[in-house]
Write an enzyme that holds these catalytic residues in place. Sequence first.
Site, PDB file in Angstrom:
ATOM      1  N   ARG A  73       0.915  -1.027   0.013  1.00 53.12           N
ATOM      2  CA  ARG A  73      -0.088   0.102   0.067  1.00 53.12           C
ATOM      3  C   ARG A  73       0.843   1.412  -0.047  1.00 53.12           C
ATOM      4  NH1 ARG A  73      -4.672   0.882   4.355  1.00 53.12           N
ATOM      5  NH2 ARG A  73      -3.015   1.735   5.783  1.00 53.12           N
ATOM      6  N   ASP A  83       0.451  -2.738  12.357  1.00 47.43           N
ATOM      7  CA  ASP A  83       0.817  -3.249  10.865  1.00 47.43           C
ATOM      8  C   ASP A  83       0.930  -4.777  10.997  1.00 47.43           C
ATOM      9  OD1 ASP A  83       2.546  -1.852   8.161  1.00 47.43           O
ATOM     10  OD2 ASP A  83       2.591  -3.972   8.953  1.00 47.43           O
ATOM     11  N   ASP A 109       4.718  -6.151   9.950  1.00 46.74           N
ATOM     12  CA  ASP A 109       5.713  -5.741  10.804  1.00 46.74           C
ATOM     13  C   ASP A 109       5.597  -6.618  11.981  1.00 46.74           C
ATOM     14  OD1 ASP A 109       6.647  -3.659   9.281  1.00 46.74           O
ATOM     15  OD2 ASP A 109       5.985  -2.133  10.096  1.00 46.74           O
TER      16      ASP A 109
END
Length: 209
Positions: free
Chosen positions: A104, A200, A203
């Site tokens: 993204r 996230d 992550d």
Amino acid sequence: MSKVTRFDHPLVQHKISKIRDKNTTTKSFRELVEEIAMLMVYEATRDLKLEEVEVETPICTTKTKVLAGRSIGIIPILRAGLGMVNGILNLVPNAKVGHIGLYRDPETFQPVEYYCKLPVDATERELYVIDPMLATGGSAIDAISSLKKRGVKHIKFLCLIAAPEGIEALQEAHPDVDIFVASVDERLDGHKYIIPGLGDAGDRLFGTK
Ligand code: PRP
Ligand code: URA
């Protein structure tokens, strides 16, 4: 309009709470994502076709049922979708795995495709597109459009956490694709992150932040 299946099962809800917790370690996060994906695919495969066969038990001959019909393919959206693959393979070990790479854009929030490799017989399979997060829906919509452009017709989408905005956008873009989602959250924030969400997903899975 596509069907949305939510998971109110206590085991799924418990594990979703654990992955939301910012103190959950990378190791536990990975294990939990796999476990939730495995529980979800149990439900997502409910409509698989069966055929009757005859088997000989040690006692007698009997008619019984085995899987028939369309085989399954798993298509993780890179990176975070990778975290769900092994959980699904635990229950569907013969599934083939393809990959779609999308990220993204942090400025525009639009998905950018950088990789696509599908099983050679992808068009004959039912494909499960998987990604832990459905936020704006842009990544899932583009991934599914990409599969359809290559001739794939039978697609389901599985995610762990979705924003209502993402579900609506995905249903509008691909009304033929049923959605399986463990938790539907409140909304998106100004950075298009899911609230409350889990941060996230990539992550947290790979320890990159
Ligand atoms: C995350 C997530 C989805 C996407 C969801 O990936 O894994 O693919 O964002 O957002 P959307 O519904 O608004 O498109 P990201 O782009 O952060 O890439 P990564 O997995 O490589 O970290
Ligand atoms: N991608 C993520 O990993 N998390 C979000 O909340 C939104 C998009």
